[in-house]
Every structure is written in structure tokens, then in C-alpha cells.
Design a protein around this motif. Sequence first.
Motif, PDB file in Angstrom:
ATOM      1  N   MET A 307       5.542 -11.410 -15.812  1.00  0.00           N
ATOM      2  CA  MET A 307       4.789 -12.266 -14.896  1.00  0.00           C
ATOM      3  C   MET A 307       5.715 -12.939 -13.885  1.00  0.00           C
ATOM      4  O   MET A 307       5.323 -13.186 -12.739  1.00  0.00           O
ATOM      5  N   SER A 308       6.947 -13.243 -14.300  1.00  0.00           N
ATOM      6  CA  SER A 308       7.878 -13.916 -13.404  1.00  0.00           C
ATOM      7  C   SER A 308       8.611 -12.943 -12.496  1.00  0.00           C
ATOM      8  O   SER A 308       9.304 -13.374 -11.570  1.00  0.00           O
ATOM      9  N   SER A 309       8.487 -11.653 -12.742  1.00  0.00           N
ATOM     10  CA  SER A 309       9.234 -10.671 -11.949  1.00  0.00           C
ATOM     11  C   SER A 309       8.354  -9.683 -11.193  1.00  0.00           C
ATOM     12  O   SER A 309       8.817  -9.034 -10.263  1.00  0.00           O
ATOM     13  N   ILE A 310       7.089  -9.568 -11.567  1.00  0.00           N
ATOM     14  CA  ILE A 310       6.206  -8.587 -10.955  1.00  0.00           C
ATOM     15  C   ILE A 310       5.134  -9.284 -10.134  1.00  0.00           C
ATOM     16  O   ILE A 310       4.519 -10.253 -10.581  1.00  0.00           O
ATOM     17  N   ASP A 311       4.921  -8.793  -8.924  1.00  0.00           N
ATOM     18  CA  ASP A 311       3.827  -9.301  -8.104  1.00  0.00           C
ATOM     19  C   ASP A 311       2.516  -8.800  -8.694  1.00  0.00           C
ATOM     20  O   ASP A 311       2.288  -7.587  -8.789  1.00  0.00           O
ATOM     21  N   SER A 312       1.674  -9.726  -9.109  1.00  0.00           N
ATOM     22  CA  SER A 312       0.463  -9.351  -9.852  1.00  0.00           C
ATOM     23  C   SER A 312      -0.520  -8.546  -9.020  1.00  0.00           C
ATOM     24  O   SER A 312      -1.305  -7.772  -9.563  1.00  0.00           O
ATOM     25  N   LEU A 313      -0.494  -8.694  -7.691  1.00  0.00           N
ATOM     26  CA  LEU A 313      -1.452  -7.976  -6.844  1.00  0.00           C
ATOM     27  C   LEU A 313      -1.039  -6.535  -6.613  1.00  0.00           C
ATOM     28  O   LEU A 313      -1.843  -5.607  -6.760  1.00  0.00           O
ATOM     29  N   THR A 314       0.232  -6.320  -6.280  1.00  0.00           N
ATOM     30  CA  THR A 314       0.679  -4.980  -5.882  1.00  0.00           C
ATOM     31  C   THR A 314       1.396  -4.216  -6.987  1.00  0.00           C
ATOM     32  O   THR A 314       1.545  -2.997  -6.902  1.00  0.00           O
ATOM     33  N   GLY A 315       1.900  -4.937  -8.003  1.00  0.00           N
ATOM     34  CA  GLY A 315       2.617  -4.274  -9.084  1.00  0.00           C
ATOM     35  C   GLY A 315       4.080  -4.004  -8.795  1.00  0.00           C
ATOM     36  O   GLY A 315       4.784  -3.429  -9.630  1.00  0.00           O
ATOM     37  N   ILE A 316       4.573  -4.418  -7.619  1.00  0.00           N
ATOM     38  CA  ILE A 316       5.992  -4.239  -7.314  1.00  0.00           C
ATOM     39  C   ILE A 316       6.747  -5.521  -7.641  1.00  0.00           C
ATOM     40  O   ILE A 316       6.147  -6.519  -8.027  1.00  0.00           O
ATOM     41  N   LYS A 317       8.082  -5.509  -7.506  1.00  0.00           N
ATOM     42  CA  LYS A 317       8.890  -6.685  -7.827  1.00  0.00           C
ATOM     43  C   LYS A 317       8.612  -7.819  -6.831  1.00  0.00           C
ATOM     44  O   LYS A 317       8.293  -7.565  -5.672  1.00  0.00           O
ATOM     45  N   ASN A 318       8.767  -9.061  -7.318  1.00  0.00           N
ATOM     46  CA  ASN A 318       8.463 -10.203  -6.467  1.00  0.00           C
ATOM     47  C   ASN A 318       9.735 -10.821  -5.860  1.00  0.00           C
ATOM     48  O   ASN A 318      10.852 -10.329  -6.065  1.00  0.00           O
ATOM     49  N   ARG A 319       9.553 -11.917  -5.129  1.00  0.00           N
ATOM     50  CA  ARG A 319      10.665 -12.551  -4.421  1.00  0.00           C
ATOM     51  C   ARG A 319      11.728 -13.086  -5.377  1.00  0.00           C
ATOM     52  O   ARG A 319      12.926 -13.065  -5.064  1.00  0.00           O
ATOM     53  N   ASN A 320      11.310 -13.557  -6.578  1.00  0.00           N
ATOM     54  CA  ASN A 320      12.281 -14.060  -7.549  1.00  0.00           C
ATOM     55  C   ASN A 320      13.321 -13.006  -7.902  1.00  0.00           C
ATOM     56  O   ASN A 320      14.521 -13.292  -7.969  1.00  0.00           O
ATOM     57  N   VAL A 321      12.847 -11.795  -8.160  1.00  0.00           N
ATOM     58  CA  VAL A 321      13.755 -10.702  -8.531  1.00  0.00           C
ATOM     59  C   VAL A 321      14.674 -10.368  -7.360  1.00  0.00           C
ATOM     60  O   VAL A 321      15.872 -10.124  -7.539  1.00  0.00           O
ATOM     61  N   MET A 322      14.108 -10.360  -6.156  1.00  0.00           N
ATOM     62  CA  MET A 322      14.924 -10.079  -4.961  1.00  0.00           C
ATOM     63  C   MET A 322      16.023 -11.132  -4.794  1.00  0.00           C
ATOM     64  O   MET A 322      17.195 -10.788  -4.573  1.00  0.00           O
ATOM     65  N   ILE A 370       2.645   2.905  -0.369  1.00  0.00           N
ATOM     66  CA  ILE A 370       3.321   3.763   0.609  1.00  0.00           C
ATOM     67  C   ILE A 370       4.833   3.587   0.516  1.00  0.00           C
ATOM     68  O   ILE A 370       5.599   4.559   0.444  1.00  0.00           O
ATOM     69  N   LEU A 371       5.284   2.335   0.512  1.00  0.00           N
ATOM     70  CA  LEU A 371       6.725   2.061   0.449  1.00  0.00           C
ATOM     71  C   LEU A 371       7.338   2.557  -0.853  1.00  0.00           C
ATOM     72  O   LEU A 371       8.418   3.164  -0.859  1.00  0.00           O
ATOM     73  N   GLN A 372       6.645   2.311  -1.972  1.00  0.00           N
ATOM     74  CA  GLN A 372       7.171   2.745  -3.265  1.00  0.00           C
ATOM     75  C   GLN A 372       7.205   4.264  -3.358  1.00  0.00           C
ATOM     76  O   GLN A 372       8.130   4.843  -3.952  1.00  0.00           O
ATOM     77  N   GLY A 373       6.219   4.935  -2.768  1.00  0.00           N
ATOM     78  CA  GLY A 373       6.171   6.393  -2.797  1.00  0.00           C
ATOM     79  C   GLY A 373       7.288   7.046  -1.999  1.00  0.00           C
ATOM     80  O   GLY A 373       7.771   8.126  -2.345  1.00  0.00           O
ATOM     81  N   LEU A 376      11.161   6.079  -4.022  1.00  0.00           N
ATOM     82  CA  LEU A 376      10.917   6.125  -5.461  1.00  0.00           C
ATOM     83  C   LEU A 376      12.100   5.603  -6.270  1.00  0.00           C
ATOM     84  O   LEU A 376      11.923   5.022  -7.347  1.00  0.00           O
ATOM     85  N   GLU A 377      13.304   5.821  -5.757  1.00  0.00           N
ATOM     86  CA  GLU A 377      14.501   5.466  -6.516  1.00  0.00           C
ATOM     87  C   GLU A 377      14.912   4.006  -6.312  1.00  0.00           C
ATOM     88  O   GLU A 377      15.887   3.544  -6.917  1.00  0.00           O
ATOM     89  N   GLU A 378      14.188   3.259  -5.489  1.00  0.00           N
ATOM     90  CA  GLU A 378      14.554   1.898  -5.155  1.00  0.00           C
ATOM     91  C   GLU A 378      13.496   0.894  -5.612  1.00  0.00           C
ATOM     92  O   GLU A 378      12.347   1.255  -5.834  1.00  0.00           O
ATOM     93  N   GLU A 379      13.912  -0.368  -5.734  1.00  0.00           N
ATOM     94  CA  GLU A 379      12.966  -1.447  -5.998  1.00  0.00           C
ATOM     95  C   GLU A 379      12.401  -1.943  -4.679  1.00  0.00           C
ATOM     96  O   GLU A 379      13.146  -2.211  -3.737  1.00  0.00           O
ATOM     97  N   VAL A 380      11.065  -2.050  -4.613  1.00  0.00           N
ATOM     98  CA  VAL A 380      10.401  -2.616  -3.442  1.00  0.00           C
ATOM     99  C   VAL A 380       9.983  -4.032  -3.804  1.00  0.00           C
ATOM    100  O   VAL A 380       9.375  -4.264  -4.852  1.00  0.00           O
ATOM    101  N   TYR A 381      10.316  -4.997  -2.949  1.00  0.00           N
ATOM    102  CA  TYR A 381       9.999  -6.400  -3.216  1.00  0.00           C
ATOM    103  C   TYR A 381       8.922  -6.895  -2.259  1.00  0.00           C
ATOM    104  O   TYR A 381       8.974  -6.590  -1.055  1.00  0.00           O
ATOM    105  N   TRP A 409       4.397   7.460   9.661  1.00  0.00           N
ATOM    106  CA  TRP A 409       3.450   8.588   9.620  1.00  0.00           C
ATOM    107  C   TRP A 409       2.415   8.383   8.525  1.00  0.00           C
ATOM    108  O   TRP A 409       1.219   8.565   8.749  1.00  0.00           O
ATOM    109  N   LYS A 410       2.884   7.986   7.336  1.00  0.00           N
ATOM    110  CA  LYS A 410       1.942   7.794   6.218  1.00  0.00           C
ATOM    111  C   LYS A 410       0.988   6.640   6.478  1.00  0.00           C
ATOM    112  O   LYS A 410      -0.195   6.715   6.139  1.00  0.00           O
ATOM    113  N   SER A 411       1.483   5.547   7.068  1.00  0.00           N
ATOM    114  CA  SER A 411       0.597   4.415   7.333  1.00  0.00           C
ATOM    115  C   SER A 411      -0.428   4.771   8.411  1.00  0.00           C
ATOM    116  O   SER A 411      -1.578   4.320   8.352  1.00  0.00           O
TER     117      SER A 411
END
Length: 458
Positions: A307-322, A370-373, A376-381, A409-411
Amino acid sequence: MDFDTLLAHYRAKACVISVEFFPDGSYGNIRVVAGNQAHCADMEALLHHPFVPGSPYETCFPKNQNFEDHCYRCVHSGQPIHAYVDLYMMGLWLNMFLIPLESDRPNFGYCIYCYDVTPKANTTAMADLSGETASAVLKACIKLRGAEDIKKAFQDVVEDIRVICGSDHCCILLTDSEKRECSIFGESLREGAALLPMSRYIEGFYAIAETWPKTLAGSTCIIVKDERDMKKLRLQNPIFGSILDLANVKSIVLFPLRHGNETLGYMWTLNFNVDDVLKIKETLELTTFFIASEIASYKLLDKLSIMSSIDSLTGIKNRNVMNNRVDRIVAGAEPVPKAVLFADLNGLKRMNDRQGHTAGDKMLRSAAAILQGIFLEEEVYRAGGDEFVLLISNITEDELQKRVEKIRWKSNMTEDVRFSIGVCYGEPDVRRAMRLADLQMYDDKNSYYSVHPELKYR
């Protein structure tokens, strides 16, 4: 034998139990042949009619195979037995003592059953163990409480318990009813044992584990000591029985790991030293109580960490982790990234105002995907409301530009996701790189809104 006179000296609830046993080692009827005043009053309150001497034991107490085994062992071995049992189905704790009596009848044995039931666990009764058992349980508790690496500590405890039980295999299996999955939390396999590791069976094993509550049927554990017990188990649970046969299991003690009203998983030991079954049951009964508590704490901390590391809406890492990663980079504990990328959504406020926050949330999830796809090998915050950041470890400048074009292109293939993007490549100061990427992103955003002025802040 005058059982009534004998029981009259007991102030606690007490009764005399008879066990019919046969030369082949099996037993027949188990009956409550007499009871003292406290027992009779308790039975009348529960059954709403007077206690009848000679009744089958299940008219007085819940039918339980482990209780039957305790009674048989007491009268057959002539040794007293004590157990402290969590009657989880009733929300009660049972403190029980079985004391063998002389018998004047062939093939019949007698014992005094003295018991007390409380709604909460009694720490004094819980600690009333043999020195050997108490030492084993204390050792497990110390390992778990003092551990920095909790997973390794559980692995050590499982290994210790396997050795205590003289078994081929010991395992802690966690269950997830929502995902319908099982996971191995600790496992020990004796070298040279004719068993395979649990990893060979784990896929789809939840279908087996979910049959165990019915097999337990209110008992604290499942104990299979020999082929006679295995036959009973096959009748009760044919699927589980067949799995044990295929795995070359001859004996098993299986305990649920309960915390409150939740079953977190199970712990078992396979092909154990059946001569020590009562000591093994006593050890596991209390050890699993503490193990379940530690697992519940571990899962809570793990959930809080997520909960402290994952953004609950998008499922990616949050600002704390960054921010933590940036701090490690500045401190020299982590390599400086090759590139920094800032991506900001265009038109999110307009989307929220015109179509509602549900539509805006969907837009954010699509942007994160889109960014995570693409990385893939990186953390998106998710660094802010509509701002995403990547600290990219290993990439060439040409490859970075290709991926930026792929983002655009994807967006553009979506209905509403549009990014403003800024990048900084090769800057050794990570904080300066982030400022430069942020400035470039705002330049890109101004260019976008100069082309689409109708979308700006409206």
C-alpha cells in the motif's frame, strides 16, 4: 468397579469413558459410562435432558477422530494424556486430561476424562507442556521473533520441526481463497526421501486444499499414522487420499494455520515417527498457533508495504518508491540511470470535468499500461496526479528516442490518452536530469496546447 464413588472426589467436570478394542489394534464403541455432578449438570444444560450413563460419547461431546485416538491410546498404553485444544468451530478452548484405569473386562479399557472449556486461550494451560516440547516451541518463537529475514527464519523453523518429527517432509502452505492459489512459505525435504518437493504439485493444488476443512470436520488436525487410518481418510476424502498414495505418503499430521476466524494456510509433516505421535501433535499444536500469528503479522506488513509503494489506481509504483530510489542514487548506493523520462497526460482535468472522475481514472490506467508495456524492464512511477516518471537504467539514446515515438504512436491509437514527454539522457546528476526532463516536458505540453487550445484546462 464403582465409578460413581471414584468420580465423586473430582470437583472439575469429569466422566469415565470406556473403549472397546480388538486384537488387530483397532477399536470399537467409545462410551461415557459415568459422570460426576459437574459433568451431569453440564450435559443437562447442553442436551436439555439428564445424562444417560453408557451413552455413545458423541451424544455428550462432538464426534472427533483425534479424541477417539487419544482415548484409545490412553487405555491401551496405560499412560495419561493431556491436551489443550482450540475448538475453533465453537469459539472455545478445551483443556483435557485422560487418566487410565484398571479394567475388569476383557477387550475393554477405561479412563477418566477430566476437562474444562473456556472462551479464551489460557496461557498457563498452553504452557503446560513437556520440557522437550516447550524447548522446541520456544526455539521456534525465538527464531521467528528475532529474524531480519522472516522467510529464511520460517525455512529454519520448518527444518527444525521436520527433524523433531523424524519425518521425510515438512511444509508450510499458504492459501489464497480469492485467487484460488497456494504458495509454499517454507519447506524441508529429508535427503534421500522417496518424496518429491511440493513445487511439483503446487499448480492447481488449491482444489485439494479446499477439501481439507470438510475432512477436518471441526478437529484441530488430521492425523494418519498407519494404513488403517489411511483407509479412513480415503473414504472421507478420496481425492486427497489418492494424492497421498501417488506421492508415496504413509503417514501425515496436518494442522490448519488459523488466525482469528481466518485460515491462512496449513502445515504438515509426512512420513513421521509414528511412535512419537502424541509428542508430535503436542509440538505442532502449539507451534502452529505461534506460526499463524507470525504469518498474519508478515502478511499485514507485506500488505502495508504494498500500500505504501503501489499506486492503488494504476498498479504501478508511487512517488514514495521513486523518492527512495533517487535518495539511494544520490547516496551512491545505486547506479545513476542512463536516462530520465517525464510523461504528463494532456486533458485529464477536462476529462474529469466533462465525463467524470471514473472516465479520468480509466484514462490514467490506460496511460500507465502504455508506459509499462513499452518499458517492461523498468519501474514506472506515478509521481503526481497526471505525471509519470521513469528512471531508465540501461538504454542507448537512439533506443530511447524510438521508445518515445512508440509511446506517442500507441497513445494516438487510443481515444483519449495523449502525452507530453520530456527526456534527459546521460546527465550524471540524477536530480538535475529530472529537472531538465521536467522542463522539456512542459515545453512539449505548451506545444501541444498551442495546437489544441480548446483542450487547455477546460
